[in-house]
Design a protein around this motif. Sequence first.
Motif, mmCIF file in Angstrom:
data_model
loop_
_atom_site.group_PDB
_atom_site.id
_atom_site.type_symbol
_atom_site.label_atom_id
_atom_site.label_comp_id
_atom_site.label_asym_id
_atom_site.label_seq_id
_atom_site.Cartn_x
_atom_site.Cartn_y
_atom_site.Cartn_z
ATOM 1 N N ALA A 25 -2.859 3.115 -3.051
ATOM 2 C CA ALA A 25 -2.090 1.836 -2.828
ATOM 3 C C ALA A 25 -2.900 1.275 -1.698
ATOM 4 O O ALA A 25 -3.205 2.034 -0.829
ATOM 5 C CB ALA A 25 -0.813 2.109 -2.574
ATOM 6 N N VAL A 26 -3.482 -0.004 -1.627
ATOM 7 C CA VAL A 26 -4.158 -0.793 -0.740
ATOM 8 C C VAL A 26 -3.018 -1.744 -0.160
ATOM 9 O O VAL A 26 -2.505 -2.612 -0.708
ATOM 10 C CB VAL A 26 -5.458 -1.281 -1.259
ATOM 11 N N TYR A 27 -3.123 -1.804 1.231
ATOM 12 C CA TYR A 27 -2.549 -2.845 1.880
ATOM 13 C C TYR A 27 -3.431 -4.247 2.093
ATOM 14 O O TYR A 27 -4.627 -4.257 2.322
ATOM 15 C CB TYR A 27 -2.307 -2.474 3.516
ATOM 16 N N THR A 28 -2.733 -5.454 1.727
ATOM 17 C CA THR A 28 -3.420 -6.529 1.628
ATOM 18 C C THR A 28 -2.257 -7.734 2.521
ATOM 19 O O THR A 28 -1.240 -7.098 2.811
ATOM 20 C CB THR A 28 -3.673 -7.483 0.312
ATOM 21 N N GLU A 29 -2.831 -8.812 2.851
ATOM 22 C CA GLU A 29 -1.950 -9.438 3.795
ATOM 23 C C GLU A 29 -0.837 -10.049 3.012
ATOM 24 O O GLU A 29 0.182 -10.425 3.380
ATOM 25 C CB GLU A 29 -2.899 -11.003 3.930
ATOM 26 N N GLY A 30 -0.585 -10.024 1.569
ATOM 27 C CA GLY A 30 0.464 -10.101 0.695
ATOM 28 C C GLY A 30 1.436 -8.976 0.541
ATOM 29 O O GLY A 30 2.552 -9.243 0.281
ATOM 30 N N GLY A 31 1.078 -7.921 0.873
ATOM 31 C CA GLY A 31 1.563 -6.679 0.537
ATOM 32 C C GLY A 31 0.877 -5.502 -0.098
ATOM 33 O O GLY A 31 -0.386 -5.941 -0.320
ATOM 34 N N PRO A 68 3.154 -16.284 -0.527
ATOM 35 C CA PRO A 68 4.397 -15.849 0.502
ATOM 36 C C PRO A 68 4.139 -14.372 0.647
ATOM 37 O O PRO A 68 5.037 -13.725 1.324
ATOM 38 C CB PRO A 68 5.520 -16.390 -0.250
ATOM 39 N N GLY A 69 3.574 -13.785 -0.384
ATOM 40 C CA GLY A 69 3.770 -12.212 -0.432
ATOM 41 C C GLY A 69 4.724 -11.490 -1.292
ATOM 42 O O GLY A 69 5.503 -12.368 -1.856
ATOM 43 N N TRP A 70 4.931 -10.282 -1.413
ATOM 44 C CA TRP A 70 5.867 -9.488 -2.148
ATOM 45 C C TRP A 70 6.239 -8.301 -1.454
ATOM 46 O O TRP A 70 5.751 -7.661 -0.469
ATOM 47 C CB TRP A 70 5.158 -9.393 -3.516
ATOM 48 N N ASP A 71 7.727 -7.758 -2.195
ATOM 49 C CA ASP A 71 8.198 -6.692 -1.491
ATOM 50 C C ASP A 71 7.702 -5.516 -2.537
ATOM 51 O O ASP A 71 7.176 -5.507 -3.672
ATOM 52 C CB ASP A 71 9.588 -6.589 -1.701
ATOM 53 N N GLY A 72 7.459 -4.152 -2.124
ATOM 54 C CA GLY A 72 7.234 -3.025 -2.926
ATOM 55 C C GLY A 72 5.674 -2.977 -2.969
ATOM 56 O O GLY A 72 4.834 -3.601 -2.185
#
Length: 552
Positions: A25-31, A68-72
Amino acid sequence: MMSVLGVFVSLALILGTANAASLGAVYTEGGMVQGKNRLVGLFRYVDEFKGIPFAAPPGRLQKPVPHPGWDGVLKATEYRNRCMQLNLLATDVVGSEDCLYLNIWVPQGSTVSTNLPVMVFIYGGAFLLGSSQGANLLDNYLYDGQEMADRGNVIVVTFNYRVGSLGFLSSGDADAPGNYGLWDQHAAISWVHRNIRNFGGNPDNLTIFGESAGGASVNFQIISPKNTGMIRRAISQSGVALCPWAISRNPRQHAEEIARTVGCPTDSGMVDCLRMTDPKAVTLAGKVKLTSTASEPILHNLALSPVIDGDFLPGEPETLFGNAADIDYIIGVNDMDGHIFATVDIPSINNALASTPVADVRSLSIALSESRGIDAGMATYQEYTVNWGSDPSDKDIKKTVVDLETDFIFLVPSQAALYLHSDHAVSGRTYSYLFSEPSRMPVYPLWMGADHADDLQYVFGKPFSTPLGYFPRHRDVAKYMISYWTNFAQTGDPNKGESSVPVTWPEFASSGHQYLDIHNSMNNNSVKQMLKTRSVYYWTRVFASFPVIKKN
């Protein structure tokens, strides 16, 4: 029984998969995003992420805004919808307005990759069609980045951008300035620049490349002041900002035609009405008339394209090349790029049983020269028939039509862009190529060279991923192109990098405006110079000396 060798290979594959180097799993500015890890060879893998949003679902006829991004954790394992566009027959609409997504391929070895060069692809399609994955046959997508990523050890990114009415309609004023598709491209490039380090990429070594309208888009992106400092290198395949189809000169007229078609006013309320109208209807209203003749070539029907908006493009493209002074740039064309247009305008080109009338060549010469009037048209006709003699063969007549459309629509503008980039370059290097591997289409004439878009299958390694569809010589072409393209992305020099190349490709301005002729049997004779200088001189000097005819 399985051979001993087979047991060892199977064991190696099992162990390799068990210890696969993967980003997870990779972190991005949206999640967070999670892709797939694919085994592509012995201890070689590719992390594949599909459908990552790089912007919010866009407002109609408005610039893109951040997501706006996302959860999980977002499962990035499937391509998302292409942007809303006409189908191939222009009879219906496919795709969605929610379409600003990108895909990433990251090569992995025994350890997780870091600081890799990044190659971002922009698709073509006349600014009317296209998607980040490209054409699909049995789940084999044209723009799958796996082969290029694995063989060239680069990260490959593809993305969607708006096309057709929703991407390039312009009211010609501040109400709807246009260029929404270019702004989408800019948003994707910006997202990659901000986020690619988390995928193992080097944000300071970003190459954009594209074909046809995508090649012109690459040119627009590097000359726009909006991308300053983000793009290190660029490759334009069969398209630059100077092509006659790349800029819409009368966008208001076309916007009003679309408005009338969908029942909107053409006054100050036009844009508000278009924004409230069914987007499918607006998209259908922007379709191109697919019927054409020698006297009314299809080139003249391509009205939805970028505009000089005073913002993304603050001036004429030829005045903006200073913005690319420190960007390394490859520009090239296919030797018969214009065939795709020629066969629509004059269908007898591909028909061995039908001759092509000389009158059609004259009509086409006049039609393509219409901006400079009838005298310029006759000069064009004389220029392209000067070697015919008194009794030209049908083959000569047909090839003349293809040469005429290739030169005017693709080759001469590309040569002009090469000169402009080279003349303005400070640290940026300039390279030129001609792709001449003959088309594989069995219905084409025997004299046929490389048609428009023939190069894409090789750049994306299709002879490797679908070997039964190709001969060994095609795998040679794919190897050469992937090596040159990815070496260039790594170092700014197509000859230097992790991949060996068959011939040293000199810089354009190093000695006599040199170029590389790319095909399956390359040797030192593949380095040539002064590509079609007579045609370039005709269009840029003789033709340009005729006065411009202003339309009413």
